[in-house]
Motif scaffolding. Sequence first.
Motif, mmCIF file in Angstrom:
data_model
loop_
_atom_site.group_PDB
_atom_site.id
_atom_site.type_symbol
_atom_site.label_atom_id
_atom_site.label_comp_id
_atom_site.label_asym_id
_atom_site.label_seq_id
_atom_site.Cartn_x
_atom_site.Cartn_y
_atom_site.Cartn_z
ATOM 1 N N GLU A 79 -9.107 50.594 -7.045
ATOM 2 C CA GLU A 79 -9.396 49.725 -5.893
ATOM 3 C C GLU A 79 -8.254 48.767 -5.596
ATOM 4 O O GLU A 79 -8.266 48.089 -4.566
ATOM 5 C CB GLU A 79 -10.657 48.896 -6.161
ATOM 6 C CG GLU A 79 -11.946 49.681 -6.239
ATOM 7 C CD GLU A 79 -13.134 48.757 -6.368
ATOM 8 O OE1 GLU A 79 -13.467 48.071 -5.369
ATOM 9 O OE2 GLU A 79 -13.718 48.694 -7.461
ATOM 10 N N TYR A 80 -7.276 48.710 -6.490
ATOM 11 C CA TYR A 80 -6.270 47.654 -6.399
ATOM 12 C C TYR A 80 -4.960 48.241 -5.897
ATOM 13 O O TYR A 80 -4.065 48.595 -6.662
ATOM 14 C CB TYR A 80 -6.122 46.979 -7.757
ATOM 15 C CG TYR A 80 -7.475 46.534 -8.293
ATOM 16 C CD1 TYR A 80 -8.315 45.739 -7.519
ATOM 17 C CD2 TYR A 80 -7.922 46.953 -9.538
ATOM 18 C CE1 TYR A 80 -9.554 45.350 -7.972
ATOM 19 C CE2 TYR A 80 -9.170 46.561 -10.006
ATOM 20 C CZ TYR A 80 -9.992 45.772 -9.217
ATOM 21 O OH TYR A 80 -11.227 45.385 -9.658
ATOM 22 N N LEU A 81 -4.891 48.373 -4.596
ATOM 23 C CA LEU A 81 -3.736 48.936 -3.903
ATOM 24 C C LEU A 81 -3.303 47.972 -2.812
ATOM 25 O O LEU A 81 -4.133 47.458 -2.054
ATOM 26 C CB LEU A 81 -4.093 50.302 -3.329
ATOM 27 C CG LEU A 81 -3.012 51.096 -2.589
ATOM 28 C CD1 LEU A 81 -3.245 52.597 -2.770
ATOM 29 C CD2 LEU A 81 -2.980 50.773 -1.103
ATOM 30 N N VAL A 82 -2.005 47.720 -2.735
ATOM 31 C CA VAL A 82 -1.437 46.821 -1.728
ATOM 32 C C VAL A 82 -0.347 47.579 -0.985
ATOM 33 O O VAL A 82 0.535 48.188 -1.608
ATOM 34 C CB VAL A 82 -0.850 45.551 -2.375
ATOM 35 C CG1 VAL A 82 -0.218 44.652 -1.318
ATOM 36 C CG2 VAL A 82 -1.919 44.793 -3.144
ATOM 37 N N ILE A 83 -0.409 47.545 0.331
ATOM 38 C CA ILE A 83 0.580 48.248 1.156
ATOM 39 C C ILE A 83 1.716 47.302 1.507
ATOM 40 O O ILE A 83 1.477 46.161 1.948
ATOM 41 C CB ILE A 83 -0.078 48.794 2.433
ATOM 42 C CG1 ILE A 83 -1.155 49.814 2.058
ATOM 43 C CG2 ILE A 83 0.951 49.404 3.363
ATOM 44 C CD1 ILE A 83 -1.920 50.337 3.234
ATOM 45 N N LEU A 84 2.937 47.743 1.308
ATOM 46 C CA LEU A 84 4.103 46.934 1.613
ATOM 47 C C LEU A 84 4.530 47.139 3.052
ATOM 48 O O LEU A 84 4.575 48.275 3.548
ATOM 49 C CB LEU A 84 5.266 47.287 0.676
ATOM 50 C CG LEU A 84 5.013 47.119 -0.819
ATOM 51 C CD1 LEU A 84 6.299 47.333 -1.608
ATOM 52 C CD2 LEU A 84 4.444 45.745 -1.131
ATOM 53 N N LEU A 85 4.838 46.028 3.726
ATOM 54 C CA LEU A 85 5.300 46.059 5.109
ATOM 55 C C LEU A 85 6.690 45.445 5.198
ATOM 56 O O LEU A 85 7.095 44.633 4.361
ATOM 57 C CB LEU A 85 4.341 45.281 6.017
ATOM 58 C CG LEU A 85 2.876 45.768 6.071
ATOM 59 C CD1 LEU A 85 2.059 44.873 6.982
ATOM 60 C CD2 LEU A 85 2.797 47.221 6.504
ATOM 61 N N ALA A 123 -0.505 34.905 5.958
ATOM 62 C CA ALA A 123 -0.154 33.606 5.381
ATOM 63 C C ALA A 123 0.845 33.791 4.248
ATOM 64 O O ALA A 123 0.957 34.870 3.652
ATOM 65 C CB ALA A 123 -1.407 32.892 4.867
ATOM 66 N N ARG A 124 1.549 32.716 3.959
ATOM 67 C CA ARG A 124 2.537 32.719 2.862
ATOM 68 C C ARG A 124 1.869 32.297 1.561
ATOM 69 O O ARG A 124 1.048 31.385 1.532
ATOM 70 C CB ARG A 124 3.692 31.757 3.196
ATOM 71 C CG ARG A 124 4.736 31.617 2.085
ATOM 72 C CD ARG A 124 5.913 30.773 2.563
ATOM 73 N NE ARG A 124 5.490 29.476 3.039
ATOM 74 C CZ ARG A 124 5.278 28.422 2.264
ATOM 75 N NH1 ARG A 124 5.460 28.534 0.959
ATOM 76 N NH2 ARG A 124 4.887 27.280 2.781
ATOM 77 N N ILE A 125 2.224 32.971 0.466
ATOM 78 C CA ILE A 125 1.702 32.616 -0.859
ATOM 79 C C ILE A 125 2.481 31.414 -1.373
ATOM 80 O O ILE A 125 3.686 31.482 -1.594
ATOM 81 C CB ILE A 125 1.836 33.800 -1.839
ATOM 82 C CG1 ILE A 125 1.048 34.997 -1.332
ATOM 83 C CG2 ILE A 125 1.356 33.389 -3.227
ATOM 84 C CD1 ILE A 125 1.220 36.247 -2.173
ATOM 85 N N PHE A 170 1.600 40.060 -6.573
ATOM 86 C CA PHE A 170 2.009 39.021 -5.632
ATOM 87 C C PHE A 170 3.130 38.185 -6.222
ATOM 88 O O PHE A 170 3.321 38.125 -7.438
ATOM 89 C CB PHE A 170 0.825 38.105 -5.284
ATOM 90 C CG PHE A 170 -0.388 38.815 -4.751
ATOM 91 C CD1 PHE A 170 -0.256 40.012 -4.060
ATOM 92 C CD2 PHE A 170 -1.662 38.303 -4.962
ATOM 93 C CE1 PHE A 170 -1.381 40.671 -3.568
ATOM 94 C CE2 PHE A 170 -2.782 38.960 -4.482
ATOM 95 C CZ PHE A 170 -2.649 40.142 -3.785
ATOM 96 N N SER A 171 3.828 37.494 -5.356
ATOM 97 C CA SER A 171 4.859 36.551 -5.789
ATOM 98 C C SER A 171 4.895 35.394 -4.812
ATOM 99 O O SER A 171 4.639 35.566 -3.609
ATOM 100 C CB SER A 171 6.237 37.227 -5.870
ATOM 101 O OG SER A 171 6.620 37.728 -4.599
ATOM 102 N N VAL A 172 5.180 34.215 -5.343
ATOM 103 C CA VAL A 172 5.263 33.024 -4.501
ATOM 104 C C VAL A 172 6.381 33.208 -3.473
ATOM 105 O O VAL A 172 7.476 33.656 -3.795
ATOM 106 C CB VAL A 172 5.516 31.778 -5.366
ATOM 107 C CG1 VAL A 172 5.762 30.550 -4.488
ATOM 108 C CG2 VAL A 172 4.344 31.533 -6.308
ATOM 109 N N GLY A 173 6.080 32.877 -2.220
ATOM 110 C CA GLY A 173 7.043 33.040 -1.136
ATOM 111 C C GLY A 173 6.807 34.273 -0.305
ATOM 112 O O GLY A 173 7.267 34.352 0.844
#
Length: 550
Positions: A79-85, A123-125, A170-173
């Motif tokens: 379930e843990y998939l993130v698409i990069l843009l 939004a920005r992390i 994730f990463s800050v910024g």
Amino acid sequence: MMNYESIGAYRSICTNIHMLTLGDYWSSNIIDLYLHRRFYDMADLQNGILKRGREIFLTGCYLRSASEGSGYPRLLPTEYLVILLDENQDDDAMLLAAQFCSDSFSSISLDAVNTGASYSFYARIEGIESMEIQGSYGSLQGKRITLVDGDDVRFKFFLWGEQIVLANLFSVGSMLALDKPYIAISAECDTEVSEEFCLEYGTATQLYLVPYIQHEEQVCVTLTPNRHQNSRPLSSCNPSQGLRLSQVSLPRDSQGTIDFSNYPFRVSFYSANVWLQMVLLSGYLYFTIPGLQSFVVDLRNKMTSVSLYGVVKDIIKEDTKQETVFSLKIADSSGAIWAKLHFSEFWSLGRVSVGHTVFISGLTCISSKQKRLEVSWVENGIGASFINLSCLPALINSYCLHNLSQLSDIFNKTSYAQVCRVWLDPIEYYSVHTRFSHTLCGHFVNKMPSGFLECSFCHKICGAEVVRTFDLKITLADESKKVLAWCTGQTAMDLFQISPEEFDELPEVEQVMYRSSLEKEKFMVALVNCERDGLDDSVSWEITRAYKCD
């Protein structure tokens, strides 16, 4: 579990099962992934975003081995998939503009949420924090992700339980696009938030990420790591001035802060070329701490992951109700600077006093409201450590870390702790009292008119957090000179060779006679030049460590 990584992907279909064939950039290896059903719409042949060449992050993967019915291994659904843009790609930019730029955090409506409305945010992390809450069935681990939208409104996005592995992607910024997050009233988030609502990773939520591209900045450095009093500023890059100079590239975040955690050069420890890189192990120092260990003169605004080695010249508790903050003035051979120490609850560093030599890592340089450069330290920050070298047993146990001094010499060497071999001369001067000290910071407590005990250092009402200790003043002597010094805590017990409780139980006559048993006892001691916290101006030396020797 598969480690998250950037991968290419294309889609193949077998009956009603969606399969992605994944490959990475650094090898020719490929592997098939059974796509989780929540992402089937994204794999649509006509309009789906999961097409050949698309980069994704995924985690929480399990491997089905070749022996379980297939000729080669495959990854089970996650379930843990993130698409990069990529905002510079037209298709991705159009997707972000069409789907994620119409909603903002301030547009969330309770009525709309209750009627089933869905939102998409971009939004920005700004921050990622671990957390734990206690429930009826035990504790629950979580991640609290602070997001900032285009209107500069901050919101909290929570991951719970197994979902927290997503935070590793994730990463800050970086910019996070959340499609259909679950919107909960803040009371339902089981944690204190200032907003009316909070966001969670729901069954319909899909995540897109625009990774932060970390820029680097060229920093000028001297090629000699052992710079001392004549250390030059990092910004001085004029080769005509005789120094051999070079440059290093250091990462810079979105606010322009330069991260010095990988800075290649370090300053020296004592004058004897012993490097200040240390971990305390069995009372001795071993050399392992990385990062920039700078002189004060080298510090510049927006430097991070900086370490300082110097002497405490002053300590002030800040008057703030929101958090516990102490300001320490730290001085080395090149100058002095104020360090603000931020604690999550209370002072937690043990006894630190004026004159003590400390090593602090994980510092960030900032410009104060008065336009004064200072450094900031957060107790639970990345790479944060605080070591009081003056109180380490290794200081007098490890001969490589000190040069033995005579008492007549220490007045000309007042910067750092001095180690001397001495004997006690209680006939010359001797004063001993038992008092209570605060267990958290080791400083004396005072009884207030209200009857409460308040710590003289951190000004905290102590209650049961007190312990009986010595306030001992005694004359030290060697062949060259006699010096009046004071000590407390474990050091006083090591010198006095009795506990405060045992001493108090002695009859008064025996207490008076006890000092005669100390005469000519020999010790190795560490001495620092102090102001004794304003308690007694006549005593300017504190004994921070001591052990009995023959």
